[in-house]
Design an enzyme around this catalytic site. Sequence first.
Site, PDB file in Angstrom:
ATOM      1  N   TYR A  39       0.834  -1.213   0.000  1.00 59.57           N
ATOM      2  CA  TYR A  39       0.000   0.000   0.000  1.00 59.57           C
ATOM      3  C   TYR A  39       0.871   1.266   0.000  1.00 59.57           C
ATOM      4  O   TYR A  39       0.580   2.230  -0.720  1.00 59.57           O
ATOM      5  CB  TYR A  39      -0.902  -0.054   1.233  1.00 59.57           C
ATOM      6  CG  TYR A  39      -1.903   1.053   1.372  1.00 59.57           C
ATOM      7  CD1 TYR A  39      -3.064   1.099   0.596  1.00 59.57           C
ATOM      8  CD2 TYR A  39      -1.713   2.059   2.320  1.00 59.57           C
ATOM      9  CE1 TYR A  39      -3.994   2.113   0.751  1.00 59.57           C
ATOM     10  CE2 TYR A  39      -2.641   3.072   2.487  1.00 59.57           C
ATOM     11  CZ  TYR A  39      -3.775   3.101   1.709  1.00 59.57           C
ATOM     12  OH  TYR A  39      -4.691   4.113   1.872  1.00 59.57           O
ATOM     13  N   LYS A  93       0.784   4.079  -2.816  1.00 57.10           N
ATOM     14  CA  LYS A  93       0.305   5.411  -2.456  1.00 57.10           C
ATOM     15  C   LYS A  93       1.334   6.490  -2.772  1.00 57.10           C
ATOM     16  O   LYS A  93       0.980   7.577  -3.217  1.00 57.10           O
ATOM     17  CB  LYS A  93      -0.096   5.449  -0.979  1.00 57.10           C
ATOM     18  CG  LYS A  93      -1.474   4.846  -0.725  1.00 57.10           C
ATOM     19  CD  LYS A  93      -2.462   5.390  -1.727  1.00 57.10           C
ATOM     20  CE  LYS A  93      -3.901   5.267  -1.329  1.00 57.10           C
ATOM     21  NZ  LYS A  93      -4.802   5.715  -2.418  1.00 57.10           N
TER      22      LYS A  93
HETATM   23  P1  NAI Z   1     -13.525   3.007   1.449  1.00 60.15           P
HETATM   24  O1  NAI Z   1     -13.189   1.558   1.454  1.00 60.15           O
HETATM   25  O2  NAI Z   1     -14.668   3.464   2.262  1.00 60.15           O
HETATM   26  O3  NAI Z   1     -13.763   3.523  -0.029  1.00 60.15           O
HETATM   27  C1  NAI Z   1     -13.060   3.055  -1.142  1.00 60.15           C
HETATM   28  C2  NAI Z   1     -14.053   2.761  -2.241  1.00 60.15           C
HETATM   29  O4  NAI Z   1     -13.350   2.362  -3.416  1.00 60.15           O
HETATM   30  C3  NAI Z   1     -15.011   1.625  -1.881  1.00 60.15           C
HETATM   31  O5  NAI Z   1     -16.345   2.054  -2.026  1.00 60.15           O
HETATM   32  C4  NAI Z   1     -14.628   0.520  -2.861  1.00 60.15           C
HETATM   33  O6  NAI Z   1     -15.719  -0.285  -3.260  1.00 60.15           O
HETATM   34  C5  NAI Z   1     -14.060   1.303  -4.016  1.00 60.15           C
HETATM   35  N1  NAI Z   1     -13.164   0.497  -4.849  1.00 60.15           N
HETATM   36  C6  NAI Z   1     -12.207  -0.367  -4.431  1.00 60.15           C
HETATM   37  N2  NAI Z   1     -11.591  -0.926  -5.463  1.00 60.15           N
HETATM   38  C7  NAI Z   1     -12.150  -0.410  -6.582  1.00 60.15           C
HETATM   39  C8  NAI Z   1     -11.930  -0.606  -7.973  1.00 60.15           C
HETATM   40  N3  NAI Z   1     -10.994  -1.452  -8.404  1.00 60.15           N
HETATM   41  N4  NAI Z   1     -12.676   0.105  -8.839  1.00 60.15           N
HETATM   42  C9  NAI Z   1     -13.623   0.954  -8.404  1.00 60.15           C
HETATM   43  N5  NAI Z   1     -13.898   1.168  -7.103  1.00 60.15           N
HETATM   44  C10 NAI Z   1     -13.157   0.494  -6.199  1.00 60.15           C
HETATM   45  O7  NAI Z   1     -12.177   3.765   1.898  1.00 60.15           O
HETATM   46  P2  NAI Z   1     -11.842   5.331   2.074  1.00 60.15           P
HETATM   47  O8  NAI Z   1     -11.214   5.471   3.389  1.00 60.15           O
HETATM   48  O9  NAI Z   1     -12.986   6.176   1.725  1.00 60.15           O
HETATM   49  O10 NAI Z   1     -10.668   5.504   0.992  1.00 60.15           O
HETATM   50  C11 NAI Z   1     -10.720   6.349  -0.112  1.00 60.15           C
HETATM   51  C12 NAI Z   1      -9.317   6.606  -0.603  1.00 60.15           C
HETATM   52  O11 NAI Z   1      -8.569   7.315   0.377  1.00 60.15           O
HETATM   53  C13 NAI Z   1      -8.515   5.339  -0.900  1.00 60.15           C
HETATM   54  O12 NAI Z   1      -7.706   5.554  -2.031  1.00 60.15           O
HETATM   55  C14 NAI Z   1      -7.652   5.183   0.336  1.00 60.15           C
HETATM   56  O13 NAI Z   1      -6.497   4.442   0.067  1.00 60.15           O
HETATM   57  C15 NAI Z   1      -7.368   6.632   0.648  1.00 60.15           C
HETATM   58  N6  NAI Z   1      -6.959   6.893   2.015  1.00 60.15           N
HETATM   59  C16 NAI Z   1      -7.869   6.847   3.025  1.00 60.15           C
HETATM   60  C17 NAI Z   1      -7.460   7.142   4.309  1.00 60.15           C
HETATM   61  C18 NAI Z   1      -8.418   7.199   5.420  1.00 60.15           C
HETATM   62  O14 NAI Z   1      -8.018   7.608   6.526  1.00 60.15           O
HETATM   63  N7  NAI Z   1      -9.685   6.841   5.221  1.00 60.15           N
HETATM   64  C19 NAI Z   1      -6.064   7.410   4.632  1.00 60.15           C
HETATM   65  C20 NAI Z   1      -5.217   7.515   3.502  1.00 60.15           C
HETATM   66  C21 NAI Z   1      -5.666   7.235   2.248  1.00 60.15           C
END
Ligand code: NAI
Length: 319
Positions: free
Chosen positions: A164, A168
């Site tokens: 990851y 990232k």
């Molecule tokens: P989340 O799991 O709630 O949302 C991610 C969404 O992406 C999900 O709805 C999932 O179904 C969708 N997804 C996954 N693989 C996919 C694909 N191949 N094609 C289309 N959609 C896909 O997680 P969150 O926290 O909202 O994360 C959003 C972004 O922020 C991610 O890139 C994560 O790595 C990044 N991030 C989040 C942090 C946090 O504190 N929540 C910290 C650092 C980064």
Amino acid sequence: GREELRFDGQTVVVTGAGGGLGKAYATFFGSRGANVVVNDLGGSFKGEGNSTKAADVVVDEIKKAGGKAVANYDSVENGDRIIDTAIKSFGRIDVLINNAGILRDVSFKNMKDDDWDLIMKVHVKGAYKCARAAWPHFRKQKYGRVISTASAAGLFGGFGQTNYSAAKLSQVGFTETLAKEGYKYNILCNIIAPIAASRMTETVMPPDMLESLKPDWIVPLVAVLVHPSNTTETGSIFEAGGGHIAKLRWERAKGGLLRADDSMTPGAVLAKWKDVGDFSEPSYPDGVANFMELLEEAQKLPSNPPGQKVDFKDKVVLI
Ligand code: NAI
């Protein structure tokens, strides 16, 4: 007077918009007049399975509130189809928010190729495919805004997250280059490293902390960066979470300059070690440095003094 930051007539593509941060972006842009493409594969946070429900729920929510939205269920690995949905449904794309993501945390000792490959596919290839498909439209219309999602794990490392972290931090290099290539076409590209409560973080953070990390509090920064009124901010990295927003940048130490000749031995390097790591006179590079000047300067120096014994972090090192 006080006016809303609006996105009327613009098309915003949000990947991974079925939950968490993506949903917060999508509903916001829907409420501010944009046509929203709500992309989500609808799988688990580890990237297993798929379903149309995640995206559909968000589209319904936006429409019920009077906004315009359409669902797309493709994986970001097929970013061209997601951008196609924008063009077919709304005739244009103005903003791309690369947000989709998954986690496959495992200690490096136990890392399997599958854990590595899937993370790379979703984060690295996914962001590439979406941006690649949007790019010709951005260039042609001389307008585009891109947000890429990095992470503290990428910037600083995080236990159990070699896959990851690598994926990232890739968003930083990728997006900084997009920013450089896109600038003359008015394509501005920025990176955020968010911290927010979501299904992704609820397993690793205590509940009281999650309470003060609402995804909605990341949205305003993203809105400011992708709005037409931003004409200069590009290639920047922002940390955001819990109400705190700060820009990050590289810091270069004073550095040691050595004559590049036969006298440049390990001992000569160690003799300069303090300067190599001296951050009392920093610089803040944002491009490949004026390397030729450094080379010329180094050649003008006298030969490096031959080292005998040098203190290297409290150890005596033989030359
Ligand atoms: P989340 O799991 O709630 O949302 C991610 C969404 O992406 C999900 O709805 C999932 O179904 C969708 N997804 C996954 N693989 C996919 C694909 N191949 N094609 C289309 N959609 C896909 O997680 P969150 O926290 O909202 O994360 C959003 C972004 O922020 C991610 O890139 C994560 O790595 C990044 N991030 C989040 C942090 C946090 O504190 N929540 C910290 C650092 C980064």
